[in-house]
Write an enzyme that holds these catalytic residues in place. Structure first.
Site, PDB file in Angstrom:
ATOM      1  N   HIS A   9       1.135  11.048  -2.226  1.00 40.62           N
ATOM      2  CA  HIS A   9       0.020  11.052  -1.274  1.00 40.62           C
ATOM      3  C   HIS A   9      -0.802  12.191  -1.383  1.00 40.62           C
ATOM      4  O   HIS A   9      -0.457  12.939  -0.478  1.00 40.62           O
ATOM      5  CB  HIS A   9       0.472  10.708   0.255  1.00 40.62           C
ATOM      6  CG  HIS A   9      -0.814   9.748   0.888  1.00 40.62           C
ATOM      7  ND1 HIS A   9      -1.165   9.882   2.084  1.00 40.62           N
ATOM      8  CD2 HIS A   9      -1.927   9.196   0.318  1.00 40.62           C
ATOM      9  CE1 HIS A   9      -2.184   9.123   2.492  1.00 40.62           C
ATOM     10  NE2 HIS A   9      -2.748   8.561   1.264  1.00 40.62           N
ATOM     11  N   HIS A  52       0.877  -1.020  -0.044  1.00 36.38           N
ATOM     12  CA  HIS A  52      -0.104   0.067  -0.013  1.00 36.38           C
ATOM     13  C   HIS A  52       0.785   1.152  -0.064  1.00 36.38           C
ATOM     14  O   HIS A  52       2.060   1.363   0.787  1.00 36.38           O
ATOM     15  CB  HIS A  52      -0.933   0.218   1.326  1.00 36.38           C
ATOM     16  CG  HIS A  52      -1.646   1.225   1.509  1.00 36.38           C
ATOM     17  ND1 HIS A  52      -2.478   1.707   0.639  1.00 36.38           N
ATOM     18  CD2 HIS A  52      -1.571   2.238   2.450  1.00 36.38           C
ATOM     19  CE1 HIS A  52      -3.340   2.739   1.098  1.00 36.38           C
ATOM     20  NE2 HIS A  52      -2.593   3.224   2.328  1.00 36.38           N
ATOM     21  N   ASN A  53       0.429   2.325  -0.830  1.00 36.87           N
ATOM     22  CA  ASN A  53       1.330   3.391  -0.756  1.00 36.87           C
ATOM     23  C   ASN A  53       2.833   3.208  -0.920  1.00 36.87           C
ATOM     24  O   ASN A  53       3.590   3.629  -0.271  1.00 36.87           O
ATOM     25  CB  ASN A  53       1.015   4.443   0.399  1.00 36.87           C
ATOM     26  CG  ASN A  53      -0.351   5.090   0.426  1.00 36.87           C
ATOM     27  OD1 ASN A  53      -1.223   5.095  -0.758  1.00 36.87           O
ATOM     28  ND2 ASN A  53      -0.798   5.718   1.234  1.00 36.87           N
ATOM     29  N   ASP A  56       0.104   6.557  -6.913  1.00 42.19           N
ATOM     30  CA  ASP A  56      -0.960   7.297  -6.768  1.00 42.19           C
ATOM     31  C   ASP A  56      -0.190   8.414  -7.684  1.00 42.19           C
ATOM     32  O   ASP A  56       0.503   9.085  -7.593  1.00 42.19           O
ATOM     33  CB  ASP A  56      -0.956   8.072  -5.427  1.00 42.19           C
ATOM     34  CG  ASP A  56      -1.741   7.018  -4.212  1.00 42.19           C
ATOM     35  OD1 ASP A  56      -1.944   6.069  -4.961  1.00 42.19           O
ATOM     36  OD2 ASP A  56      -1.986   7.768  -3.138  1.00 42.19           O
ATOM     37  N   GLU A  77      -3.893   4.832  -8.868  1.00 44.97           N
ATOM     38  CA  GLU A  77      -4.701   5.543  -8.397  1.00 44.97           C
ATOM     39  C   GLU A  77      -4.804   6.970  -9.325  1.00 44.97           C
ATOM     40  O   GLU A  77      -3.629   7.524  -8.988  1.00 44.97           O
ATOM     41  CB  GLU A  77      -4.810   5.812  -6.825  1.00 44.97           C
ATOM     42  CG  GLU A  77      -5.782   6.654  -6.486  1.00 44.97           C
ATOM     43  CD  GLU A  77      -5.846   6.453  -4.766  1.00 44.97           C
ATOM     44  OE1 GLU A  77      -6.129   7.541  -4.422  1.00 44.97           O
ATOM     45  OE2 GLU A  77      -5.904   5.534  -4.226  1.00 44.97           O
ATOM     46  N   GLU A 135       1.461   0.106  -5.443  1.00 49.61           N
ATOM     47  CA  GLU A 135       0.431   1.171  -5.707  1.00 49.61           C
ATOM     48  C   GLU A 135       1.112   2.312  -5.979  1.00 49.61           C
ATOM     49  O   GLU A 135       2.120   2.690  -5.468  1.00 49.61           O
ATOM     50  CB  GLU A 135      -0.497   1.148  -4.162  1.00 49.61           C
ATOM     51  CG  GLU A 135      -1.523   2.288  -4.658  1.00 49.61           C
ATOM     52  CD  GLU A 135      -2.265   2.743  -3.313  1.00 49.61           C
ATOM     53  OE1 GLU A 135      -3.342   3.363  -3.371  1.00 49.61           O
ATOM     54  OE2 GLU A 135      -1.726   2.265  -2.188  1.00 49.61           O
TER      55      GLU A 135
END
Length: 743
Positions: free
Chosen positions: A338, A293-294, A325, A372, A323
């Protein structure tokens, strides 16, 4: 790094950023295992690191820091020392290319030597390290006062009279000091393994050796082996017996027996399950997939440092889903960070380059890029361009031959491929339609994006102002890169059953996943037998902490994304589950979770067909050389062992041994713990050693986590890991394991 040429050491630049560049004096110590460095200014503190802490040495501009100074320092003078665990890299610039190459090749050679060491050599190295630490005046000898200090350093509180008795027995030269060989003798007496000796003598006819037949009896009766025991006994004698005389007699001495029990073969983890042993031709949705995650974050979610190093580290740990973003950046270049926080930003193309380079170094099975997407159509086109140019043939751009519309391909089918998980215009079927071919871009409902957002944050946003349903523009170029992992918003299990396509992936925050698990566990498992699901940590975990992934695996969720940068129980379980099957990042789910008609419910595992509860009996016998956790002078560990079972709710339990006062060196328990396990195929077993404290929280000493299905029965050693998940030799536990069917 030729030892002779480094006797005087070298001055190199240590680089932390474009503006922080300091000269440091580096030197390889005489033990050829420790690198010492300090500031050129007199009186400044020095630092050291052990070659055993180094994972790899990268040449040239292979870190963000060195890339940022590429215009100042040529690549052939630069190198990066990468440490195990979560310790920061060491970026260095030598004065010449020759000097850099000397250090690079030298450290690599030392790492290779260390990896090729046998059990006995490793122990000798460890003993030698302690000798040097205790020999304060560097005269190659140790008096009794130095030995007493050493015992405290080694985590043992020994009666002074007993310690002096051992010292005198070891002092063969009767000089009142111990030299090298005498110290080894002292150490052997100090570490006499009475617990192992007891087992050895039970099977030895003369108390001195095990003949091959006796060793076969031990392997059959205690270790419960049944495959060609005669051949295996021969191999063990050949591999671990140090005495040539004993080998000629086809026998094993106590030293050989001890070395076997301390080896990989004698460990609790079945070595046959360390390689890829599972069937890899099932559809992707039938596997648990190691997921991050992230991934770009190295610290917390609000102000943490973003770095491509996060991707390199995750991929090198076997992670198969990372991931990204993505947001609009300056000069038309998409950035990764983020969103709406103070975390630093990195370029999307740098992330893709890192993934291209490191995706398949550890595992050849597919990597999923979970995107994302917050970018404009223009920058989405740039993203697609980078993906195509940098990844080339590695990027999966079309459905596999003959599998276009029938179901997800397998990890085996997708070897060496990188898949994009993101929003898509239309479906996989439309990829073959001229209607979509002719449009430049398309629209998806913002509801699809909401499916990727954190429910907790979404709730906060909706309190301030209603989240408006709108349309997000998608570039056709980026949409075309999405084949088998189309991100969609989850509606309901019934809706999915009737309308969802096999290539659609829903994402849930941990709290939403728990709610579904609580309300419709069997439906959730059934859903995950047909398509992929991603679960990720709550937005309230701003410290990058992790949830317990076990409850999500219980529901058959495949992509359970954790913060890899944060040590603790969550990552211990993740590392434990994925330590099997060659650390390839894919673990085949149990058959009752793969077959839709089975209707497994994690809340009622005893209602499934073929249900057989098992009894796990663990006798915790002893501990060896536990690390010191309290740096206070004279402080000694009071160790206890806690065994935790993580699995379906019925199986979740923990039990502890009593604590042993003032002995972290060779504590002995002989405490027996018993557990009933109702879904052994899903159970994880975690051993935790703590320093007991009656006034406050116990301190963590070490842990080891493995799948129940990988446990070897019999007398086994458990080689402990640090909080960071790295090994801490020679710290271990000695246990006896039995698994039986419940009545």
């Amino acid at each position: 790094m030729k030892t002779s040429s480094h006797a005087g050491g070298h001055v190199m630049r240590k680089i932390k950023s474009r503006t922080w560049k300091k000269q440091r004096y580096f030197k390889l110590q005489d033990d050829c295992m420790t690198i010492w460095y300090k500031s050129k200014k007199a009186g400044k503190a020095h630092s050291t690191f052990s070659v055993s802490d180094v994972e790899v040495v990268r040449e040239g501009h292979q870190s963000e820091v060195l890339l940022s100074t590429a215009d100042e320092f040529p690549a052939d003078r630069c190198f990066t020392v990468v440490f195990r665990g979560r310790r920061s890299n060491l970026d260095l610039v030598a004065d010449s290319a020759e000097e850099a190459q000397s250090w690079i090749s030298g450290i690599r050679k030392l790492i290779e030597n260390l990896e090729n060491m046998g059990e006995r050599e490793r122990l000798d190295q460890w003993i030698g390290d302690w000798f040097k630490k205790a020999d304060k005046n560097n005269d190659g000898r140790m008096n009794f006062k130095e030995v007493q200090d050493l015992l405290k350093m080694m985590n043992v509180d020994m009666n002074e009279h007993h310690a002096h008795h051992l010292f005198t027995m070891a002092d063969k030269s009767q000089t009142g000091t111990l030299e090298g060989d005498e110290f080894v003798l002292f150490y052997k007496m100090l570490t006499q393994r009475d617990d192992v000796l007891r087992v050895f003598q039970e099977y030895s006819s003369d108390g001195q050796k095990l003949c091959q037949e006796s060793l076969e009896d031990f392997l059959k009766e205690e270790q419960l082996e049944d495959d060609d025991i005669q051949q295996h006994a021969k191999q063990l004698i050949e591999c671990y017996e140090p005495s040539d005389t004993a080998k000629q007699l086809h026998a094993m001495t106590f030293d050989g027996f001890l070395m076997y029990l301390g080896s990989v073969e004698g460990s609790i983890f079945n070595p046959q399950q360390r390689c890829v042993f599972q069937e890899m031709s099932h559809p992707l949705c039938h596997y648990f997939i190691c997921s991050s995650h992230n991934t770009y974050l190295m610290e917390d979610q609000l102000r943490g440092h973003s770095s491509v190093e996060g991707y390199i580290r995750a991929l090198n740990r076997g992670c198969r889903c990372v991931e990204v973003d993505c947001w609009d950046g300056a000069n038309g270049e998409p950035i990764v960070y983020h969103g709406h926080t103070f975390t630093s930003k990195i370029l999307f193309k740098d992330v893709v380059s890192a993934v291209a380079k490191y995706a398949f170094k550890v595992s050849e099975y597919p990597v999923i890029l979970s995107i994302e997407n917050h970018c404009s159509v223009e920058q989405q086109r740039v993203m697609a361009q980078h993906l195509n140019c940098i990844l080339g043939e590695k990027l999966l751009k079309t459905a596999l031959d003959g599998r276009a519309l029938i179901g997800l391909p397998s990890p085996e089918d997708l070897k060496g491929k990188i898949l994009l998980k993101a929003k898509k215009i239309g479906g996989l079927e439309d990829s073959f339609s001229s209607m979509v071919e002719n449009s430049l871009n398309g629209e998806v409902s913002d509801e699809d994006e909401i499916g990727e957002m954190d429910d907790d944050i979404l709730h906060r946003e909706s309190v301030r102002h209603r989240v408006k349903k709108s349309k997000q523009r998608l570039s056709k170029e980026l949409s075309d890169c999405v084949i088998y992992c189309k991100s969609v918003r989850f509606n309901s299990f019934k809706h999915s059953r009737l309308h969802s396509k096999f290539y659609e992936v829903a994402s849930f925050t941990e709290s939403k996943a728990r709610k579904h698990l609580r309300e419709a566990g069997a439906e959730f498992v059934h859903h995950n037998s047909r398509q992929l699901t991603r679960v990720y940590p709550s937005g309230f975990r701003t410290d990058s902490s992790n949830f317990n992934p076990q409850e999500m695996w219980n529901a058959g969720c495949q992509i359970v994304a954790l913060n890899f940068q944060t040590a603790g129980e969550g990552m211990d379980l993740n590392d434990g589950l994925f330590s099997q099957n060659g650390r390839c990042g894919y673990i085949l789910k149990p058959s009752f979770m793969r077959e839709a008609e089975k209707r497994f419910d994690p809340e009622t595992p005893h209602k499934r067909n073929g249900y057989k509860p098992l009894i796990l009996t663990i006798q915790v016998i002893s501990g060896q050389q536990l690390p010191k956790v309290n740096i206070k002078e004279g402080s000694i560990v009071d160790p206890l062992v806690r065994v935790e079972i993580h699995g379906v709710p019925m199986d979740h339990s923990k039990q502890e041994t009593r604590y042993i006062e003032n002995n972290g060196f060779n504590p002995v328990w002989y405490d027996t713990l018993r557990f009933t396990i109702h879904a052994p195929e899903l159970a994880m077993v975690r051993f935790v050693v703590e320093d007991y404290d009656k006034t406050s929280k116990n301190d963590f000493v070490g842990q080891y986590t493995l799948p129940f299905s990988c446990i070897q029965q019999g007398y086994r050693h458990i080689h402990l890991l640090s909080k960071d998940g790295t090994s801490i030799p020679p710290s271990s536990l000695f246990v006896h394991i039995r698994i039986t069917e419940a009545n």
